[in-house]
Structure formats: C-alpha cells, structure tokens
Scaffold this motif. Structure first.
Motif, PDB file in Angstrom:
ATOM      1  N   SER A  87       0.811  -1.224   0.000  1.00  0.00           N
ATOM      2  CA  SER A  87       0.000   0.000   0.000  1.00  0.00           C
ATOM      3  C   SER A  87       0.846   1.278   0.000  1.00  0.00           C
ATOM      4  O   SER A  87       0.298   2.373  -0.115  1.00  0.00           O
ATOM      5  N   GLY A  88       2.169   1.136   0.159  1.00  0.00           N
ATOM      6  CA  GLY A  88       3.025   2.331   0.133  1.00  0.00           C
ATOM      7  C   GLY A  88       3.541   2.750   1.502  1.00  0.00           C
ATOM      8  O   GLY A  88       3.940   3.898   1.698  1.00  0.00           O
ATOM      9  N   LYS A  89       3.565   1.810   2.452  1.00  0.00           N
ATOM     10  CA  LYS A  89       4.026   2.124   3.815  1.00  0.00           C
ATOM     11  C   LYS A  89       5.509   2.505   3.819  1.00  0.00           C
ATOM     12  O   LYS A  89       5.893   3.502   4.428  1.00  0.00           O
ATOM     13  N   ASP A 146       1.643   5.520  20.122  1.00  0.00           N
ATOM     14  CA  ASP A 146       0.845   6.703  20.460  1.00  0.00           C
ATOM     15  C   ASP A 146      -0.170   7.064  19.378  1.00  0.00           C
ATOM     16  O   ASP A 146      -1.166   7.716  19.657  1.00  0.00           O
ATOM     17  N   LEU A 147       0.126   6.657  18.143  1.00  0.00           N
ATOM     18  CA  LEU A 147      -0.776   6.995  17.033  1.00  0.00           C
ATOM     19  C   LEU A 147      -0.581   5.978  15.914  1.00  0.00           C
ATOM     20  O   LEU A 147       0.542   5.551  15.651  1.00  0.00           O
ATOM     21  N   ILE A 148      -1.680   5.622  15.266  1.00  0.00           N
ATOM     22  CA  ILE A 148      -1.599   4.713  14.117  1.00  0.00           C
ATOM     23  C   ILE A 148      -1.942   5.501  12.863  1.00  0.00           C
ATOM     24  O   ILE A 148      -2.902   6.281  12.849  1.00  0.00           O
ATOM     25  N   ILE A 149      -1.120   5.294  11.826  1.00  0.00           N
ATOM     26  CA  ILE A 149      -1.474   5.872  10.525  1.00  0.00           C
ATOM     27  C   ILE A 149      -1.973   4.721   9.670  1.00  0.00           C
ATOM     28  O   ILE A 149      -1.236   3.771   9.384  1.00  0.00           O
ATOM     29  N   LYS A 150      -3.241   4.805   9.277  1.00  0.00           N
ATOM     30  CA  LYS A 150      -3.788   3.781   8.387  1.00  0.00           C
ATOM     31  C   LYS A 150      -3.379   4.170   6.972  1.00  0.00           C
ATOM     32  O   LYS A 150      -3.781   5.227   6.483  1.00  0.00           O
ATOM     33  N   VAL A 151      -2.567   3.333   6.352  1.00  0.00           N
ATOM     34  CA  VAL A 151      -2.065   3.630   5.009  1.00  0.00           C
ATOM     35  C   VAL A 151      -2.970   2.956   3.983  1.00  0.00           C
ATOM     36  O   VAL A 151      -3.073   1.733   3.927  1.00  0.00           O
ATOM     37  N   ILE A 152      -3.664   3.790   3.198  1.00  0.00           N
ATOM     38  CA  ILE A 152      -4.654   3.284   2.243  1.00  0.00           C
ATOM     39  C   ILE A 152      -4.132   3.502   0.820  1.00  0.00           C
ATOM     40  O   ILE A 152      -3.791   4.636   0.455  1.00  0.00           O
ATOM     41  N   ASP A 153      -4.087   2.431   0.056  1.00  0.00           N
ATOM     42  CA  ASP A 153      -3.612   2.481  -1.328  1.00  0.00           C
ATOM     43  C   ASP A 153      -4.652   3.183  -2.208  1.00  0.00           C
ATOM     44  O   ASP A 153      -5.756   2.668  -2.400  1.00  0.00           O
ATOM     45  N   GLY A 154      -4.299   4.359  -2.718  1.00  0.00           N
ATOM     46  CA  GLY A 154      -5.222   5.155  -3.518  1.00  0.00           C
ATOM     47  C   GLY A 154      -5.589   4.534  -4.853  1.00  0.00           C
ATOM     48  O   GLY A 154      -6.491   5.016  -5.531  1.00  0.00           O
ATOM     49  N   GLN A 155      -4.874   3.459  -5.221  1.00  0.00           N
ATOM     50  CA  GLN A 155      -5.188   2.813  -6.506  1.00  0.00           C
ATOM     51  C   GLN A 155      -6.057   1.564  -6.334  1.00  0.00           C
ATOM     52  O   GLN A 155      -6.304   0.837  -7.291  1.00  0.00           O
ATOM     53  N   ARG A 156      -6.448   1.295  -5.078  1.00  0.00           N
ATOM     54  CA  ARG A 156      -7.323   0.141  -4.849  1.00  0.00           C
ATOM     55  C   ARG A 156      -8.593   0.606  -4.137  1.00  0.00           C
ATOM     56  O   ARG A 156      -8.721   1.772  -3.788  1.00  0.00           O
ATOM     57  N   ASP A 157      -9.509  -0.314  -3.924  1.00  0.00           N
ATOM     58  CA  ASP A 157     -10.794   0.022  -3.301  1.00  0.00           C
ATOM     59  C   ASP A 157     -10.568   0.579  -1.889  1.00  0.00           C
ATOM     60  O   ASP A 157     -10.114  -0.148  -0.996  1.00  0.00           O
TER      61      ASP A 157
END
Ligand SMILES: Nc1nc2c(ncn2[C@@H]2O[C@H](COP(=O)(O)OP(=O)(O)OP(=O)(O)O)[C@@H](O)[C@H]2O)c(=O)[nH]1
Ligand SMILES: [Mg+2]
Length: 273
Positions: A87-89, A146-157
């Motif tokens: 996803s690009g992490k 302390d914080l989570i970054i949800k990494v969402i692939d912009g090229q998938r659903d």
C-alpha cells in the motif's frame, strides 16, 4: 519488471495478498512460484518469493506469538504505519524520515518492522512500519504506540481497505487513536507531518533558571505547573512558592501562577522554591 507472467500468476498473487492464515499464504506463494516463468528477468522476483516462503514455513504461528519482539521507543512519541501489503508504507516511511528502506513493486517486501525518526520542529518522532503479515509480535508494537497511521492504497478500493484494516485492529484489540493517509496520489509531506503532530497531543515545556533550556520536557495531554515541578526535581514540589510562565497559557507574559495552572505547548516555566 518484464516477467511476462501468465494471468493465473496474478490471480494467485491476489489470493496471496488476501490470505488470512499461514497455510493460505504458503499455498498461494507456492502457486506463484510454480506459475512464474523462469528466465533472467524474473530471477530477482523468484528469489524473493522463495525467501518469503522459507520464512513463513520456518515460523510456527504460536511461536511467533510468543517471540515477544520488542522495539525501543525513541523520541517524543511512537507512530505506527499500518496498511495492506504493497500500500506504500515503506515509501511513506522514507518520505517522512529519510530512512533507506526497501521499496519494491511486489507485496510483502517488508518482513520485519522498519523504523525511522521524523523531525518536527525541535522534536523527534519515531515512525514504525508494521509488516502486512500482521504477526502478533508486530501487532504488539502497534498496541502500545501513540498513534496509528492507516495507510490506504489510492489505486485500490478505499472502502474495502478501511474495512479490512479496522477488522485487523479489532482482532488484535488495538484501540489507539488513528489517522488515515491515502497513498499513490500527490502527497503533501509537510501537511502529513503537521497532521501527525496535531494528533499526538504533545505539549513541550521549556524550563527556565537563568536561561531557557533548549531541550523541552515532553508531556502528553493536560499538563500543570505541578507536573513540571515534579519532573524537574522533587524538592521543587515540596518547597514550591510560585512559578512564572511565558507563552500561550497566560494573558500577561511572565505571569505569576500556582501549581494547578494548566500549561500550553511551548510555554516557558520558571519555578521559584
Ligand atoms: N506512483 C506511486 N507509486 C507508489 C507510491 N507509493 C508507493 N508506490 C509504489 O507501490 C509499491 C509498493 O510500495 P511500498 O512502499 O514498498 O509499499 P509497502 O506497503 O511498504 O509494501 P510491503 O512492505 O510489501 O507491504 C512500490 O512499487 C512503490 O514504488 C506513490 O505515492 N505513487
Ligand atoms: Mg514495506
């Protein structure tokens, strides 16, 4: 990469990407290896797939859970990047911290947590990429960050990914605050850094004796003069008379305040005891 794989290969890859169990991962990896054409252009990918397979086979699920992988927290806060494979992490980790991490076009490139330090103004924040195998040992890190970054692939659903990440976090009982970042689209890194900072709720307090200390004391959430006094020296609290404060928490700069006074980010505090 010009591997010219048949369509079946990509179907197996998609199944591997979605595999939930160790057995499924092994099955689809073996399928991918069998279906990959063997020639010079595919050598590197083949090697990686075999390495990945060997690694999964060598791990017993229960053993992984007990391995208790630990990572030392460093800096003012720890932030975890969580997303589905590919996803690009790693790309984001590199952009935020400059760390030289392996980035590649095939999924599961990152097999153990990767770490970098992000500078924000005068503080350092630790950023950790959680491998998308979501092994319990890696998820243990996410649980305590302390914080989570949800990494969402912009090229998938987008919706499917959000749902899947939510499911994974719930499965591991992770209730840590989170933000979302959509990758593979133009990214404003400075804005992302600011977003991370704003969601951490960190308060920096600079103490003053003769001069103002260069390095702040880091707090999270609500901070009073009492917290600062305790942090500096226990005698400061016992013999506390008053404090002077400069910054956003006071109307008049250098105002005299008591122990219960609530401070703001970047305040300067001088304690008189
Ligand atoms: N065009 C474009 N490609 C990107 C971007 N971010 C990542 N990629 C590509 O997506 C692929 C996967 O990127 P990684 O950063 O390795 O993704 P990852 O989530 O760390 O992947 P794994 O560790 O394998 O789970 C690579 O081919 C990257 O070059 C982006 O913002 N734009
Ligand atoms: Mg990665």
């Amino acid at each position: 990469m010009p591997v010219n794989a048949p369509n079946e290969y990509y179907i197996a890859e998609e199944k591997y990407r979605n595999a939930k169990t160790r057995e499924e991962k092994i099955r689809y990896l073996e399928e991918m290896i069998a279906l990959l054409p063997k020639h010079h252009g595919s050598e590197k990918l083949l090697m990686e797939l075999k390495k990945r397979l060997a690694k999964i086979k060598s791990q017993k699920e229960s053993k992984t859970a007990k391995s208790g992988f630990s990572l030392k927290k460093e800096g003012a806060a720890q932030v975890c990047l969580i997303g589905l494979a590919n996803s690009g992490k790693s790309t984001l980790l590199k952009l935020l911290t400059g760390v030289d991490v392996k980035i590649d076009e095939y999924p599961y490139t990152t097999t153990k947590p990767e770490v970098g330090m992000m500078k924000y103004e005068d503080v350092w924040i630790q950023i950790v990429e959680i491998p998308s195998t979501f092994e319990p040992a890696w998820m243990g890190i996410a649980k305590h960050c302390d914080l989570i970054i949800k990494v969402i692939d912009g090229q998938r659903d987008l919706h499917e990914q959000r749902k899947e990440i939510r499911r994974i976090l719930e499965e591991h009982r992770i209730k840590v605050p989170s933000i979302k970042i959509i990758t593979k689209r133009p990214l404003d890194i400075e804005k992302i850094k600011k977003d991370i900072w704003n969601n951490l709720g960190i308060i920096r307090i600079y103490t003053k004796s003769k001069e103002v200390e260069e390095k702040p004391i880091i707090f999270k959430g609500k901070v009073t003069v009492k917290d600062v006094a305790k942090e500096v020296h226990k005698d400061f609290l016992k013999h506390f008379r008053y404090a002077r404060v400069w910054g956003k928490s006071v109307k008049f700069q250098g105002a005299q305040v008591g122990l219960e006074h609530e401070l703001a980010d970047k305040d300067i505090v001088q304690i008189f005891a």
